[in-house]
Design an enzyme around this catalytic site. Structure first.
Site, short mmCIF file in Angstrom:
data_model
loop_
_atom_site.label_atom_id
_atom_site.label_comp_id
_atom_site.label_asym_id
_atom_site.label_seq_id
_atom_site.Cartn_x
_atom_site.Cartn_y
_atom_site.Cartn_z
N TRP A 14 27.40 32.01 4.32
CA TRP A 14 27.09 30.84 3.54
C TRP A 14 26.90 31.30 1.94
O TRP A 14 27.33 30.66 1.19
CB TRP A 14 26.23 29.79 4.07
N LYS A 121 18.83 26.13 6.01
CA LYS A 121 18.60 25.13 7.02
C LYS A 121 17.33 25.67 7.69
O LYS A 121 17.76 26.38 8.66
CB LYS A 121 19.79 24.77 7.79
N LYS A 206 19.70 19.56 12.94
CA LYS A 206 21.19 19.56 13.53
C LYS A 206 21.43 20.75 14.40
O LYS A 206 21.92 20.92 15.07
CB LYS A 206 22.43 19.05 12.75
N ARG A 270 27.89 28.50 14.53
CA ARG A 270 27.32 29.72 15.27
C ARG A 270 26.19 29.37 16.32
O ARG A 270 26.10 30.16 17.62
CB ARG A 270 26.85 30.58 14.18
N LYS A 299 22.78 35.44 11.32
CA LYS A 299 21.70 34.82 11.93
C LYS A 299 21.51 33.42 12.23
O LYS A 299 22.25 32.61 11.76
CB LYS A 299 20.35 35.13 10.91
P1 NAD Z 1 23.86 34.72 7.75
O1 NAD Z 1 23.67 34.11 8.85
O2 NAD Z 1 25.18 35.39 7.45
O3 NAD Z 1 22.76 35.96 7.54
C1 NAD Z 1 22.85 37.16 7.26
C2 NAD Z 1 22.24 37.31 5.83
O4 NAD Z 1 20.86 38.00 6.11
C3 NAD Z 1 22.53 38.55 5.09
O5 NAD Z 1 22.84 38.69 3.90
C4 NAD Z 1 21.63 39.63 5.56
O6 NAD Z 1 21.82 40.78 4.43
C5 NAD Z 1 20.37 39.18 5.41
N1 NAD Z 1 19.29 39.73 6.03
C6 NAD Z 1 19.15 40.25 7.23
N2 NAD Z 1 17.82 40.70 6.98
C7 NAD Z 1 17.04 40.57 5.98
C8 NAD Z 1 15.76 40.49 5.45
N3 NAD Z 1 14.95 41.33 6.06
N4 NAD Z 1 15.54 39.79 4.46
C9 NAD Z 1 16.33 39.22 3.47
N5 NAD Z 1 17.79 39.16 3.98
C10 NAD Z 1 18.10 39.62 5.35
O7 NAD Z 1 23.53 33.93 6.20
P2 NAD Z 1 24.03 32.61 5.80
O8 NAD Z 1 25.17 31.99 6.78
O9 NAD Z 1 24.39 32.60 4.30
O10 NAD Z 1 23.05 31.64 6.18
C11 NAD Z 1 21.91 31.36 5.23
C12 NAD Z 1 21.31 29.81 5.41
O11 NAD Z 1 22.36 28.85 5.11
C13 NAD Z 1 20.89 29.50 6.73
O12 NAD Z 1 19.83 28.64 6.79
C14 NAD Z 1 22.28 28.54 7.27
O13 NAD Z 1 21.77 27.82 8.21
C15 NAD Z 1 22.72 27.88 6.08
N6 NAD Z 1 24.16 27.34 6.21
C16 NAD Z 1 24.86 28.48 6.90
C17 NAD Z 1 26.25 27.91 6.80
C18 NAD Z 1 27.48 28.89 7.63
O14 NAD Z 1 28.43 28.42 8.01
N7 NAD Z 1 27.21 30.12 7.56
C19 NAD Z 1 26.59 26.84 6.54
C20 NAD Z 1 25.89 26.03 5.86
C21 NAD Z 1 24.48 26.31 5.67
P1 13P Z 2 25.94 27.34 12.37
O1 13P Z 2 24.74 28.06 11.56
O2 13P Z 2 25.47 26.90 13.50
O3 13P Z 2 27.31 28.10 12.09
O4 13P Z 2 26.06 25.96 11.18
C1 13P Z 2 26.55 26.04 10.17
C2 13P Z 2 26.20 24.94 9.20
O5 13P Z 2 25.16 24.75 8.96
C3 13P Z 2 27.43 24.00 8.83
O6 13P Z 2 27.03 23.01 7.79
#
Ligand code: NAD
Ligand code: 13P
Length: 352
Positions: A14, A121, A206, A270, A299
Protein backbone atom coordinates in the site's frame (compact mmCIF):
# COMPACT_ATOMS: atom_id res chain seq x y z
CA UNK A 1 9.68 28.19 -2.96
CA UNK A 2 6.60 27.99 -0.74
CA UNK A 3 5.60 24.75 -2.40
CA UNK A 4 4.55 21.69 -0.46
CA UNK A 5 6.93 18.75 -0.66
CA UNK A 6 5.57 15.26 -0.02
CA UNK A 7 7.55 12.34 1.44
CA UNK A 8 6.22 8.81 1.90
CA UNK A 9 7.54 6.79 4.82
CA UNK A 10 7.09 3.16 3.84
CA UNK A 11 7.13 1.27 0.55
CA UNK A 12 5.21 -1.96 1.04
CA UNK A 13 2.18 -2.96 -1.02
CA UNK A 14 0.00 0.00 0.00
CA UNK A 15 2.89 2.37 0.71
CA UNK A 16 3.96 2.02 -2.93
CA UNK A 17 0.42 2.76 -4.15
CA UNK A 18 0.29 5.78 -1.85
CA UNK A 19 3.50 7.04 -3.46
CA UNK A 20 1.97 6.51 -6.93
CA UNK A 21 -1.17 8.49 -6.00
CA UNK A 22 0.65 11.48 -4.49
CA UNK A 23 3.26 11.43 -7.26
CA UNK A 24 0.51 11.85 -9.89
CA UNK A 25 -0.86 14.82 -7.97
CA UNK A 26 2.58 16.30 -7.33
CA UNK A 27 3.03 16.54 -11.10
CA UNK A 28 -0.41 17.98 -11.77
CA UNK A 29 -0.65 20.56 -8.95
CA UNK A 30 1.43 23.74 -9.11
CA UNK A 31 1.57 24.11 -5.32
CA UNK A 32 3.26 20.73 -4.81
CA UNK A 33 6.91 20.06 -5.62
CA UNK A 34 7.31 17.42 -8.35
CA UNK A 35 9.66 15.07 -6.54
CA UNK A 36 8.19 12.57 -4.06
CA UNK A 37 10.74 10.86 -1.88
CA UNK A 38 9.80 7.40 -0.57
CA UNK A 39 11.63 5.78 2.33
CA UNK A 40 12.43 2.13 1.65
CA UNK A 41 13.40 -0.32 4.40
CA UNK A 42 16.40 -1.47 2.40
CA UNK A 43 16.78 -5.10 1.43
CA UNK A 44 18.86 -7.12 -0.98
CA UNK A 45 16.87 -9.03 -3.58
CA UNK A 46 17.53 -12.63 -4.61
CA UNK A 47 19.61 -11.41 -7.58
CA UNK A 48 21.88 -9.41 -5.27
CA UNK A 49 20.52 -5.98 -6.22
CA UNK A 50 19.32 -3.47 -3.63
CA UNK A 51 15.58 -2.78 -3.67
CA UNK A 52 16.09 1.02 -3.78
CA UNK A 53 18.39 0.72 -6.81
CA UNK A 54 15.86 -1.38 -8.70
CA UNK A 55 13.02 1.03 -7.86
CA UNK A 56 15.07 4.02 -8.96
CA UNK A 57 16.10 2.31 -12.19
CA UNK A 58 12.66 1.01 -13.28
CA UNK A 59 10.22 3.03 -11.12
CA UNK A 60 8.68 -0.30 -10.10
CA UNK A 61 8.70 -1.84 -6.62
CA UNK A 62 9.41 -5.34 -7.89
CA UNK A 63 9.04 -6.95 -4.48
CA UNK A 64 5.89 -5.35 -3.04
CA UNK A 65 3.97 -4.00 -6.06
CA UNK A 66 5.27 -5.70 -9.21
CA UNK A 67 4.29 -4.49 -12.70
CA UNK A 68 3.07 -1.08 -11.55
CA UNK A 69 4.83 2.11 -12.58
CA UNK A 70 5.08 4.41 -9.57
CA UNK A 71 5.81 7.54 -11.60
CA UNK A 72 8.97 9.16 -12.93
CA UNK A 73 9.05 11.56 -9.97
CA UNK A 74 9.19 8.92 -7.21
CA UNK A 75 12.65 8.55 -5.68
CA UNK A 76 13.36 5.60 -3.41
CA UNK A 77 15.63 6.49 -0.49
CA UNK A 78 17.02 4.03 2.09
CA UNK A 79 17.83 6.90 4.47
CA UNK A 80 14.93 7.92 6.70
CA UNK A 81 16.37 11.27 7.74
CA UNK A 82 17.19 12.26 4.18
CA UNK A 83 13.70 11.24 3.01
CA UNK A 84 11.96 13.71 5.32
CA UNK A 85 14.60 16.47 5.28
CA UNK A 86 12.75 19.04 3.14
CA UNK A 87 9.26 17.57 3.36
CA UNK A 88 6.24 19.57 4.48
CA UNK A 89 3.74 16.70 4.06
CA UNK A 90 4.62 13.32 5.55
CA UNK A 91 2.68 10.22 4.53
CA UNK A 92 3.18 7.35 7.00
CA UNK A 93 2.50 3.91 5.58
CA UNK A 94 4.38 1.00 7.16
CA UNK A 95 3.07 -2.03 9.02
CA UNK A 96 1.99 -0.67 12.43
CA UNK A 97 4.49 -2.68 14.46
CA UNK A 98 7.39 -0.61 13.05
CA UNK A 99 5.98 2.89 13.56
CA UNK A 100 7.22 3.63 17.05
CA UNK A 101 10.85 2.87 16.23
CA UNK A 102 10.58 4.91 13.01
CA UNK A 103 9.16 7.86 14.97
CA UNK A 104 12.01 7.64 17.47
CA UNK A 105 14.53 7.81 14.62
CA UNK A 106 12.70 10.81 13.17
CA UNK A 107 12.55 12.79 16.40
CA UNK A 108 14.02 16.27 15.88
CA UNK A 109 14.56 15.59 12.15
CA UNK A 110 11.27 16.74 10.65
CA UNK A 111 10.22 20.26 9.73
CA UNK A 112 8.25 21.49 12.79
CA UNK A 113 5.68 23.05 10.43
CA UNK A 114 5.13 19.83 8.49
CA UNK A 115 1.86 17.93 8.66
CA UNK A 116 1.48 14.17 8.69
CA UNK A 117 -1.10 11.64 7.60
CA UNK A 118 -1.22 7.99 8.63
CA UNK A 119 -2.47 5.28 6.26
CA UNK A 120 -1.57 2.67 8.85
CA UNK A 121 -4.15 0.31 10.30
CA UNK A 122 -3.30 -0.62 13.88
CA UNK A 123 -2.70 0.67 17.39
CA UNK A 124 -0.22 0.46 20.25
CA UNK A 125 -1.21 -0.53 23.77
CA UNK A 126 0.72 1.19 26.56
CA UNK A 127 0.44 0.48 30.30
CA UNK A 128 -2.06 3.34 30.64
CA UNK A 129 -4.16 2.29 27.66
CA UNK A 130 -4.38 2.16 23.87
CA UNK A 131 -2.73 4.82 21.75
CA UNK A 132 -3.79 5.35 18.15
CA UNK A 133 -0.89 5.69 15.72
CA UNK A 134 -1.82 9.22 14.61
CA UNK A 135 -1.52 10.21 18.26
CA UNK A 136 1.81 8.42 18.58
CA UNK A 137 3.15 10.28 15.53
CA UNK A 138 2.00 13.62 16.98
CA UNK A 139 3.47 12.75 20.37
CA UNK A 140 6.91 11.88 18.99
CA UNK A 141 7.18 14.50 16.24
CA UNK A 142 5.05 17.35 17.59
CA UNK A 143 3.15 17.75 14.30
CA UNK A 144 -0.52 17.46 13.30
CA UNK A 145 -1.51 14.01 12.06
CA UNK A 146 -4.61 13.15 10.01
CA UNK A 147 -5.50 9.65 8.80
CA UNK A 148 -6.60 8.14 5.48
CA UNK A 149 -8.47 4.82 5.52
CA UNK A 150 -10.91 3.16 3.14
CA UNK A 151 -11.92 0.17 1.06
CA UNK A 152 -8.56 0.10 -0.67
CA UNK A 153 -7.04 -3.24 -1.52
CA UNK A 154 -3.70 -1.91 -2.76
CA UNK A 155 -3.41 -3.99 -5.95
CA UNK A 156 -6.83 -2.80 -7.15
CA UNK A 157 -6.08 0.89 -6.53
CA UNK A 158 -2.75 0.33 -8.30
CA UNK A 159 -4.71 -0.81 -11.38
CA UNK A 160 -6.66 2.46 -11.16
CA UNK A 161 -9.99 0.74 -10.50
CA UNK A 162 -12.52 3.17 -9.03
CA UNK A 163 -12.52 3.31 -5.23
CA UNK A 164 -13.15 5.66 -2.34
CA UNK A 165 -11.32 6.64 0.83
CA UNK A 166 -11.93 8.72 3.93
CA UNK A 167 -9.61 11.31 5.43
CA UNK A 168 -10.12 11.83 9.16
CA UNK A 169 -8.84 15.20 10.38
CA UNK A 170 -8.64 16.85 13.77
CA UNK A 171 -9.94 20.37 13.37
CA UNK A 172 -8.31 22.40 10.61
CA UNK A 173 -10.24 22.11 7.34
CA UNK A 174 -7.34 23.62 5.36
CA UNK A 175 -5.20 20.66 6.43
CA UNK A 176 -7.97 18.27 5.37
CA UNK A 177 -8.15 20.01 1.99
CA UNK A 178 -4.41 19.65 1.43
CA UNK A 179 -4.60 15.92 2.05
CA UNK A 180 -7.61 15.47 -0.20
CA UNK A 181 -5.74 17.36 -2.93
CA UNK A 182 -2.66 15.19 -2.43
CA UNK A 183 -4.54 11.88 -2.78
CA UNK A 184 -7.71 12.35 -4.83
CA UNK A 185 -7.73 11.34 -8.51
CA UNK A 186 -10.60 10.64 -10.90
CA UNK A 187 -10.48 6.96 -9.90
CA UNK A 188 -9.71 7.54 -6.20
CA UNK A 189 -12.36 9.64 -4.48
CA UNK A 190 -11.55 11.06 -1.08
CA UNK A 191 -14.02 12.53 1.43
CA UNK A 192 -12.85 14.28 4.60
CA UNK A 193 -14.59 14.04 7.98
CA UNK A 194 -13.70 15.51 11.36
CA UNK A 195 -13.32 12.24 13.25
CA UNK A 196 -9.70 11.07 13.34
CA UNK A 197 -10.30 8.45 16.02
CA UNK A 198 -13.42 7.05 14.35
CA UNK A 199 -11.76 6.71 10.95
CA UNK A 200 -8.59 5.22 12.43
CA UNK A 201 -10.46 2.74 14.61
CA UNK A 202 -12.54 1.58 11.62
CA UNK A 203 -9.37 0.74 9.69
CA UNK A 204 -7.75 -0.88 12.68
CA UNK A 205 -10.61 -3.01 13.96
CA UNK A 206 -11.90 -4.30 10.62
CA UNK A 207 -8.68 -6.32 10.36
CA UNK A 208 -9.76 -8.36 13.40
CA UNK A 209 -13.16 -9.03 11.81
CA UNK A 210 -11.38 -10.02 8.57
CA UNK A 211 -9.47 -12.71 10.48
CA UNK A 212 -12.83 -14.04 11.73
CA UNK A 213 -14.20 -13.98 8.16
CA UNK A 214 -11.15 -15.93 6.99
CA UNK A 215 -11.77 -18.58 9.67
CA UNK A 216 -15.34 -18.96 8.38
CA UNK A 217 -14.02 -19.44 4.84
CA UNK A 218 -11.42 -21.95 6.02
CA UNK A 219 -14.08 -23.92 7.88
CA UNK A 220 -16.05 -24.18 4.62
CA UNK A 221 -19.05 -22.26 5.92
CA UNK A 222 -21.18 -20.19 3.55
CA UNK A 223 -22.24 -16.64 2.89
CA UNK A 224 -24.87 -16.42 5.63
CA UNK A 225 -22.30 -17.30 8.25
CA UNK A 226 -19.79 -14.83 6.88
CA UNK A 227 -22.42 -12.06 6.77
CA UNK A 228 -23.39 -12.84 10.37
CA UNK A 229 -19.77 -12.66 11.49
CA UNK A 230 -19.34 -9.36 9.66
CA UNK A 231 -22.47 -7.94 11.30
CA UNK A 232 -21.41 -9.00 14.77
CA UNK A 233 -17.94 -7.67 14.03
CA UNK A 234 -19.26 -4.30 12.87
CA UNK A 235 -21.31 -3.99 16.06
CA UNK A 236 -18.21 -4.69 18.10
CA UNK A 237 -16.21 -2.17 16.07
CA UNK A 238 -18.79 0.52 16.80
CA UNK A 239 -19.14 -0.42 20.47
CA UNK A 240 -15.40 -0.58 21.11
CA UNK A 241 -14.67 2.69 19.27
CA UNK A 242 -17.34 4.58 21.19
CA UNK A 243 -16.25 3.23 24.55
CA UNK A 244 -12.67 4.35 23.85
CA UNK A 245 -13.63 7.70 22.30
CA UNK A 246 -17.17 8.91 23.02
CA UNK A 247 -16.72 11.56 20.30
CA UNK A 248 -16.70 8.90 17.55
CA UNK A 249 -19.66 9.46 15.23
CA UNK A 250 -22.06 6.74 13.99
CA UNK A 251 -21.93 8.30 10.52
CA UNK A 252 -18.22 7.43 10.25
CA UNK A 253 -19.06 3.72 9.99
CA UNK A 254 -21.02 4.42 6.78
CA UNK A 255 -18.08 6.10 5.08
CA UNK A 256 -15.58 4.19 2.94
CA UNK A 257 -13.39 3.63 6.01
CA UNK A 258 -16.24 1.79 7.75
CA UNK A 259 -18.57 -0.72 6.23
CA UNK A 260 -16.99 -0.54 2.75
CA UNK A 261 -13.50 -1.39 4.02
CA UNK A 262 -14.96 -4.13 6.20
CA UNK A 263 -16.59 -5.72 3.14
CA UNK A 264 -13.59 -5.56 0.82
CA UNK A 265 -11.17 -6.83 3.46
CA UNK A 266 -13.44 -9.72 4.49
CA UNK A 267 -13.62 -10.82 0.83
CA UNK A 268 -10.32 -9.85 -0.74
CA UNK A 269 -7.75 -9.02 1.92
CA UNK A 270 -4.54 -10.62 3.18
CA UNK A 271 -5.89 -11.06 6.71
CA UNK A 272 -8.77 -13.10 5.32
CA UNK A 273 -6.48 -15.15 3.13
CA UNK A 274 -4.04 -16.17 5.85
CA UNK A 275 -6.82 -16.79 8.40
CA UNK A 276 -8.53 -19.09 5.89
CA UNK A 277 -5.34 -21.13 5.59
CA UNK A 278 -4.99 -21.19 9.39
CA UNK A 279 -8.49 -22.63 9.85
CA UNK A 280 -8.10 -25.04 6.95
CA UNK A 281 -5.04 -26.44 8.71
CA UNK A 282 -7.04 -26.75 11.95
CA UNK A 283 -4.77 -24.20 13.65
CA UNK A 284 -1.80 -26.55 13.37
CA UNK A 285 0.41 -24.15 11.43
CA UNK A 286 1.16 -20.79 13.02
CA UNK A 287 0.13 -17.45 11.59
CA UNK A 288 3.80 -16.42 11.34
CA UNK A 289 4.60 -19.45 9.22
CA UNK A 290 1.56 -19.00 6.96
CA UNK A 291 2.18 -15.26 6.61
CA UNK A 292 5.73 -15.89 5.42
CA UNK A 293 4.56 -18.62 3.02
CA UNK A 294 1.56 -16.81 1.52
CA UNK A 295 2.46 -13.11 1.56
CA UNK A 296 6.03 -12.86 0.23
CA UNK A 297 7.24 -10.32 2.81
CA UNK A 298 3.97 -8.42 3.21
CA UNK A 299 2.70 -8.17 6.76
CA UNK A 300 -0.58 -9.01 8.48
CA UNK A 301 -2.05 -6.50 10.90
CA UNK A 302 -5.13 -8.32 12.17
CA UNK A 303 -3.48 -10.92 14.39
CA UNK A 304 -1.36 -8.35 16.24
CA UNK A 305 -4.34 -6.02 16.46
CA UNK A 306 -6.50 -8.80 17.95
CA UNK A 307 -3.81 -9.21 20.63
CA UNK A 308 -3.69 -5.47 21.26
CA UNK A 309 -7.49 -5.23 21.47
CA UNK A 310 -7.51 -8.20 23.84
CA UNK A 311 -5.11 -6.42 26.20
CA UNK A 312 -7.59 -3.56 26.36
CA UNK A 313 -10.53 -5.94 26.93
CA UNK A 314 -8.65 -7.63 29.79
CA UNK A 315 -7.54 -4.39 31.43
CA UNK A 316 -11.07 -2.94 31.34
CA UNK A 317 -13.00 -6.11 32.03
CA UNK A 318 -14.80 -5.84 28.66
CA UNK A 319 -14.19 -9.39 27.45
CA UNK A 320 -17.86 -10.34 27.65
CA UNK A 321 -18.94 -7.24 25.72
CA UNK A 322 -16.76 -8.18 22.74
CA UNK A 323 -16.99 -11.94 22.24
CA UNK A 324 -15.90 -11.89 18.59
CA UNK A 325 -12.78 -9.81 19.22
CA UNK A 326 -11.82 -11.98 22.21
CA UNK A 327 -12.45 -15.23 20.32
CA UNK A 328 -10.36 -14.18 17.31
CA UNK A 329 -7.39 -13.58 19.61
CA UNK A 330 -7.81 -16.88 21.46
CA UNK A 331 -8.03 -18.81 18.19
CA UNK A 332 -5.02 -16.99 16.72
CA UNK A 333 -2.82 -17.92 19.69
CA UNK A 334 -4.04 -21.52 19.67
CA UNK A 335 -6.09 -21.39 22.88
CA UNK A 336 -9.34 -22.19 21.06
CA UNK A 337 -10.01 -24.18 17.88
CA UNK A 338 -11.05 -22.21 14.75
CA UNK A 339 -14.57 -23.73 14.91
CA UNK A 340 -15.33 -21.61 18.02
CA UNK A 341 -15.54 -18.52 15.81
CA UNK A 342 -19.27 -19.26 15.49
CA UNK A 343 -19.92 -20.05 19.17
CA UNK A 344 -21.73 -17.07 20.59
CA UNK A 345 -23.95 -16.75 23.55
CA UNK A 346 -27.06 -15.40 21.87
CA UNK A 347 -27.88 -13.04 24.70
CA UNK A 348 -24.53 -11.30 24.89
CA UNK A 349 -24.53 -10.69 21.12
CA UNK A 350 -28.00 -9.17 21.27
CA UNK A 351 -27.06 -6.81 24.08
CA UNK A 352 -24.28 -5.13 22.12
P1 NAD B 1 3.30 -4.54 3.53
O1 NAD B 1 2.40 -5.42 4.25
O2 NAD B 1 3.51 -4.78 2.08
O3 NAD B 1 4.62 -4.64 4.45
C1 NAD B 1 5.84 -4.84 4.12
C2 NAD B 1 6.67 -3.57 4.33
O4 NAD B 1 7.26 -3.57 5.64
C3 NAD B 1 7.81 -3.53 3.34
O5 NAD B 1 7.97 -2.24 2.83
C4 NAD B 1 9.00 -3.92 4.20
O6 NAD B 1 10.20 -3.40 3.72
C5 NAD B 1 8.64 -3.26 5.51
N1 NAD B 1 9.39 -3.75 6.66
C6 NAD B 1 9.73 -5.04 6.96
N2 NAD B 1 10.44 -5.06 8.10
C7 NAD B 1 10.53 -3.77 8.52
C8 NAD B 1 11.14 -3.16 9.65
N3 NAD B 1 11.77 -3.87 10.58
N4 NAD B 1 11.04 -1.82 9.78
C9 NAD B 1 10.38 -1.08 8.86
N5 NAD B 1 9.79 -1.61 7.78
C10 NAD B 1 9.88 -2.94 7.62
O7 NAD B 1 2.96 -2.98 3.74
P2 NAD B 1 1.66 -2.18 3.29
O8 NAD B 1 0.71 -3.03 2.54
O9 NAD B 1 2.15 -0.93 2.67
O10 NAD B 1 0.96 -1.85 4.69
C11 NAD B 1 1.21 -0.70 5.45
C12 NAD B 1 -0.05 -0.31 6.17
O11 NAD B 1 -1.06 -0.01 5.21
C13 NAD B 1 -0.64 -1.41 7.08
O12 NAD B 1 -1.07 -0.86 8.30
C14 NAD B 1 -1.82 -1.92 6.29
O13 NAD B 1 -2.87 -2.40 7.12
C15 NAD B 1 -2.26 -0.67 5.55
N6 NAD B 1 -3.04 -0.93 4.33
C16 NAD B 1 -2.68 -1.89 3.45
C17 NAD B 1 -3.44 -2.10 2.30
C18 NAD B 1 -3.10 -3.15 1.30
O14 NAD B 1 -3.96 -3.54 0.49
N7 NAD B 1 -1.88 -3.64 1.25
C19 NAD B 1 -4.54 -1.28 2.05
C20 NAD B 1 -4.87 -0.29 2.96
C21 NAD B 1 -4.11 -0.13 4.10
P1 13P C 1 -5.49 -6.63 4.26
O1 13P C 1 -4.32 -6.09 5.04
O2 13P C 1 -6.27 -7.67 4.98
O3 13P C 1 -5.08 -7.07 2.88
O4 13P C 1 -6.48 -5.40 4.05
C1 13P C 1 -6.19 -4.42 3.15
C2 13P C 1 -6.98 -3.20 3.43
O5 13P C 1 -6.82 -2.60 4.47
C3 13P C 1 -7.95 -2.77 2.41
O6 13P C 1 -8.47 -1.49 2.68
Amino acid sequence: TGKERIAVIGSGNWGSVAAKLVATNALSHENIHDEVRMWVFEETLANGEKLTQVINKNKINVKYLPNVNLGVNVVADPNLENTVKDATMLVFCTPHQFVESICKQLQGKVNPNAKAISLIKGMEVKPDGPVMLSKLITKHLGIDCSVLMGANIANEVAMEQFSEATVGYKADTSIAKSWVQAFATPYFHVAAIKDVEGVELCGTLKNVVAIAAGFVDGLGMGNNTKAAIMRIGLKEMIGFSKLLFPTVSDATFFESCGVADLITTCFGGRNRKVAEAYARNGGKRSFDELEAELLGGQKLQGVLTAGEVFQVLKARNWEKKFPLFATVHKIAIGHLPPSTIVDYDNESAQKL
